[in-house]
Design a protein around this motif. Structure first.
Motif, PDB file in Angstrom:
ATOM      1  N   LEU A   4      -3.055  -0.235  -3.908  1.00  0.00           N
ATOM      2  CA  LEU A   4      -3.754   0.557  -3.138  1.00  0.00           C
ATOM      3  C   LEU A   4      -5.103  -0.154  -2.618  1.00  0.00           C
ATOM      4  O   LEU A   4      -6.017   0.060  -1.521  1.00  0.00           O
ATOM      5  N   ARG A   5      -5.639  -1.027  -3.775  1.00  0.00           N
ATOM      6  CA  ARG A   5      -6.906  -1.736  -3.159  1.00  0.00           C
ATOM      7  C   ARG A   5      -6.674  -2.712  -2.069  1.00  0.00           C
ATOM      8  O   ARG A   5      -7.651  -2.990  -1.299  1.00  0.00           O
ATOM      9  N   SER A  27       1.348  -2.848  -9.672  1.00  0.00           N
ATOM     10  CA  SER A  27       0.473  -1.729 -10.036  1.00  0.00           C
ATOM     11  C   SER A  27       0.115  -0.984  -8.992  1.00  0.00           C
ATOM     12  O   SER A  27      -0.523  -1.549  -8.057  1.00  0.00           O
ATOM     13  N   PRO A  28      -0.012   0.214  -9.106  1.00  0.00           N
ATOM     14  CA  PRO A  28      -0.214   0.974  -7.746  1.00  0.00           C
ATOM     15  C   PRO A  28      -1.849   0.897  -7.467  1.00  0.00           C
ATOM     16  O   PRO A  28      -2.044   0.740  -6.491  1.00  0.00           O
ATOM     17  N   ALA A  29      -2.608   0.835  -8.465  1.00  0.00           N
ATOM     18  CA  ALA A  29      -4.073   0.637  -8.110  1.00  0.00           C
ATOM     19  C   ALA A  29      -4.255  -0.519  -7.455  1.00  0.00           C
ATOM     20  O   ALA A  29      -4.987  -0.548  -6.249  1.00  0.00           O
ATOM     21  N   ARG A  57       0.922  -1.341   0.021  1.00  0.00           N
ATOM     22  CA  ARG A  57       0.186   0.039   0.046  1.00  0.00           C
ATOM     23  C   ARG A  57       0.819   1.265   0.032  1.00  0.00           C
ATOM     24  O   ARG A  57       0.431   2.326  -0.558  1.00  0.00           O
ATOM     25  N   GLN A  58       1.663   1.404   0.700  1.00  0.00           N
ATOM     26  CA  GLN A  58       2.858   2.077   1.045  1.00  0.00           C
ATOM     27  C   GLN A  58       3.558   2.459  -0.381  1.00  0.00           C
ATOM     28  O   GLN A  58       3.326   3.680  -0.838  1.00  0.00           O
ATOM     29  N   ALA A  60       0.885   3.920  -2.941  1.00  0.00           N
ATOM     30  CA  ALA A  60       0.434   5.331  -2.710  1.00  0.00           C
ATOM     31  C   ALA A  60       1.849   6.241  -3.154  1.00  0.00           C
ATOM     32  O   ALA A  60       1.364   7.440  -3.682  1.00  0.00           O
ATOM     33  N   LEU A  61       2.788   5.735  -3.017  1.00  0.00           N
ATOM     34  CA  LEU A  61       4.172   6.730  -3.522  1.00  0.00           C
ATOM     35  C   LEU A  61       3.907   6.924  -5.075  1.00  0.00           C
ATOM     36  O   LEU A  61       4.014   7.981  -5.507  1.00  0.00           O
ATOM     37  N   ARG A  62       3.737   5.735  -5.732  1.00  0.00           N
ATOM     38  CA  ARG A  62       3.357   5.845  -7.215  1.00  0.00           C
ATOM     39  C   ARG A  62       2.214   6.891  -7.574  1.00  0.00           C
ATOM     40  O   ARG A  62       2.364   7.545  -8.341  1.00  0.00           O
ATOM     41  N   ALA A  63       0.911   6.394  -6.730  1.00  0.00           N
ATOM     42  CA  ALA A  63      -0.118   7.368  -6.999  1.00  0.00           C
ATOM     43  C   ALA A  63       0.270   8.791  -6.826  1.00  0.00           C
ATOM     44  O   ALA A  63      -0.366   9.561  -7.712  1.00  0.00           O
ATOM     45  N   PHE A  64       0.933   9.092  -5.830  1.00  0.00           N
ATOM     46  CA  PHE A  64       1.076  10.690  -5.646  1.00  0.00           C
ATOM     47  C   PHE A  64       2.212  11.033  -6.747  1.00  0.00           C
ATOM     48  O   PHE A  64       2.870  12.224  -6.493  1.00  0.00           O
ATOM     49  N   GLY A  65       2.450  10.230  -7.476  1.00  0.00           N
ATOM     50  CA  GLY A  65       3.579  10.927  -8.681  1.00  0.00           C
ATOM     51  C   GLY A  65       5.099  10.595  -8.516  1.00  0.00           C
ATOM     52  O   GLY A  65       5.945  10.990  -9.259  1.00  0.00           O
ATOM     53  N   ALA A  66       5.467   9.760  -7.632  1.00  0.00           N
ATOM     54  CA  ALA A  66       6.755   9.247  -7.440  1.00  0.00           C
ATOM     55  C   ALA A  66       7.154   8.395  -8.606  1.00  0.00           C
ATOM     56  O   ALA A  66       6.326   7.513  -8.948  1.00  0.00           O
TER      57      ALA A  66
END
Lengths: 229, 425
Positions: free
Chosen positions: B423-424, B418-420, B327-328, B331-337
């Protein structure tokens, strides 16, 4: 300033019979403030993931101001998202061990775009969301404060769209009120589009438009005036 | 990024410490084995360096070298004195020196020898002067006796229940500079005195019989009849006579310095007959090293095995850890890292820990090898040169390379997820 067009969008997962998301057409203009609602399993999260480029749709186009992000590679979509999307999530996803301002700056730093101006902006943003101690460790903060840090992080790079996924669901009424107000203020300040997935009626009522999803399809799309009428 | 990694490690400091500790111990084990084996080889080779050829009675080559060069107490049979006389006159010989052992004082072995040996193997004295009379002695650098001290030799060693030779007293006249060999712990006395203490060489008429009687005893193990105080006494003021004749008493070994390498081989050939045995210490050491090498290989295999186990354990731990942090990372990927940043974070975090462990392991290994070497030196006098060489740096680079590759395993997992989906979860 970004606008969004969805065209014959479909997303299905292997093993599931019917697609989890099916949108023939949807347009959201720049600066618009939209609530997305629906029961659980209605496709809200998939909708968010697809329009932010976290997931590629099975078919169709996601066009942001003329650019179809479904055609971008995963790396390019990451870069596009970092530049144009500010994400706020239900459980914050802040990183313990870092201070508030370090959390705000982390994605920008990892993308190597954190210059002096951006660092100054991070401090200003923390101030404007009402946090006076930028060096406070994140794990010592209340949930309401944490969500405010997350909002500051989301708007740091002045994104064209702010996407918030149940931003108030894990907060008490008062903190939720503050967070909702901050989201609207920040979107207005950056002239960003605001897309909020929420069940929070008070927050929904403050937005211009309400899209309701059910079983992956848009079943209602109302402007607030109409709701009021 | 570094700050993020450090914050992460601070948060997980206990796990991180265990990882570092595991890597440190596994590395240190291998390093200690390598360093110690090399030091033992170098140290023993240096100790034997000064002695080109050893001649003794036919028997065990290893025992001959261990006794005469490494001064290990063991009974050696005696060979006739005429060998010494013959070698003294041999034109191919630069110098020849008899060595006689068997007595000790305060745990230090007494070695009977000649001025030629002392003069040819060490340069000068740390203190005092050469022995000139029968009752004088020299001490090695590691012997804790001052010049002027008196030495009452004991037959055999105290541990073996030896007795003090009554009426025999040597006086220390000089101290030798350190050589890093077992001779640093030795007390050197004139060979003539050793003979006289043991009742040899006084009465040439009875020599044959005396020699029979004393066979094995000069080399000494104790457990003798009570009569051996009758052996003889030292005339402390008698001058030293080092012109050995054919009727010199028997000897356990002689050390020979041939003039040329060719002479050395000829002498070795000539004195390898039925009665005597001539060996190059180097050849004996080489065969000992082969055994040492086998032991080292076994230990190295054990060390490598433990390193492999630690590596496997680390992969397991980090892959599990990455699973918990999905998840962490998502999240990093989702926020654009960028993906590469995520890869670099996971890779660096593990690699830093492992590299730190390897570094500490080399230091720990060095410290352990030093401790062992010091203990060994205190007991034997042989200085073991413990130190890193190019080979070790190469080993360190190989280990670092392997851990870099190893750290990439969880990093690739993090990169690919995959970030999605993360996160799920």
């Amino acid at each position: 300033m970004l606008s969004l067009h969805l065209d014959s969008l479909g997303k299905s997962f292997p093993g599931l019979g019917s697609p989890v998301l099916l949108v023939d057409f949807l347009a959201i203009t720049a600066g618009e403030r939209v609530a997305v609602t629906g029961g659980s399993g209605s496709g809200k999260s998939t909708f968010i993931n697809v329009i932010t480029g976290l997931e590629r749709p099975t078919s169709g186009k996601v066009v942001w101001s003329g650019e179809d992000i479904t055609r971008l590679s995963e790396t390019a979509r990451d870069r596009w998202r970092a530049e144009h999307v500010g994400l706020v999530m239900q459980d914050f996803h802040l990183f313990p061990g870092l201070s508030a301002v370090e959390n705000v700056l982390l994605p920008a730093r990892l993308a190597r775009v954190a210059d002096r101006a951006l660092i100054a902006r991070a401090h200003d943003l923390l101030e404007s969301v009402g946090l006076s101690r930028p060096d406070q460790k994140i794990e010592t903060m209340s949930r309401g404060e944490m969500q405010r840090v997350a909002i500051a992080r989301a708007v740091l790079r002045k994104p064209g769209v702010i996407v918030a996924d149940e931003p108030t669901a894990s907060l008490d009424v008062e903190a939720g009120e503050t967070v909702g107000r901050l989201l609207l203020d920040m979107a207005a300040e950056a002239k960003s589009m605001l897309i909020v997935v929420s069940h929070d009626q008070r927050l929904i009522d403050r937005l211009d438009r309400r899209i309701t999803l059910s079983a992956g399809r848009i079943v209602a799309d109302d402007l607030r005036e109409e709701v009021a009428a | 990024m570094i700050r993020f990694i450090l914050a992460d490690l601070r948060r997980l400091w206990a796990g991180a410490a265990v990882v570092v500790l595991l890597v440190t111990l596994a590395t240190a084990l291998g390093v200690t084995v390598t360093l110690q084996e090399r030091a033992l080889r170098l140290g023993s080779a240096r100790a034997a360096d000064k002695f080109d050829l050893v001649i003794g009675v036919a028997g065990s080559e290893t025992q001959l070298v261990l006794s005469s060069i490494f001064l290990q107490p063991a009974p050696l049979p005696l060979m006739p004195g005429e060998v010494l006389a013959k070698l003294s006159k041999d034109p191919r010989v630069a110098w020849v020196a008899p060595v006689g052992f068997g007595d000790s004082f305060a745990g230090y072995p007494l070695v009977g020898t000649t001025r030629a040996l002392v003069g040819s193997t060490v340069s000068g004295f740390a203190e005092g002067r050469m022995f000139e009379k029968e009752g004088e002695a020299l001490v090695g650098a590691a012997v804790k006796l001052p010049v002027g001290a008196e030495i009452k030799p004991m037959h055999g060693t105290a541990q073996m229940g030896g007795e003090t030779h009554a009426g025999v007293v040597y006086q220390v006249t000089g101290k030798l500079p350190p050589t890093g060999t077992p001779w640093d712990r030795a007390i050197l006395v004139p060979i003539q005195a050793v003979w006289h203490v043991h009742g040899l060489g006084h009465d040439h008429g009875h020599e044959e019989e005396e020699e029979q009687h004393h066979e094995g005893e000069v080399a000494a193990s104790g457990g003798h009849d009570a009569d051996h105080d009758d052996h003889g006494a030292v005339d402390a003021d008698a001058p030293i006579d080092e012109n050995f004749t054919a009727d010199a008493p028997g000897l356990p070994a002689v050390l020979v310095k041939p003039k040329t390498i060719a002479d050395a081989y000829k002498l070795r050939q000539e004195y390898r007959n039925g009665n005597t045995l001539a060996v190059f210490p180097g050849e004996v050491l080489t065969s000992l090293y082969a055994t040492l090498g086998d032991a080292k290989m076994v230990l190295s295999a054990v060390a490598a095995g433990s390193q492999g186990l630690v590596a496997a354990a680390l992969v397991l731990v980090t892959v599990t850890h990455i699973g918990q942090r999905r998840r962490q990372i998502g999240a990093l990927r989702a926020f654009g890292a960028p993906r590469l940043s995520v890869f670099a974070i996971v890779w660096l975090e593990l690699f830093l820990l492992v590299a730190l462990g390897i570094g500490l392991g080399f230091l720990t290994g060095l410290a352990a090898a030093r401790l062992i070497a010091d203990a060994f030196t205190a007991r034997s006098g042989i200085i073991l040169p413990v130190g890193f060489t190019g080979e070790d740096w190469r080993m360190a680079l190989i280990l670092l390379g392997a851990s870099a590759v190893l750290s990439a395993v969880p990093a690739i997992l993090a990169y690919r997820q995959s970030p999605a989906a993360a996160l799920r979860a």
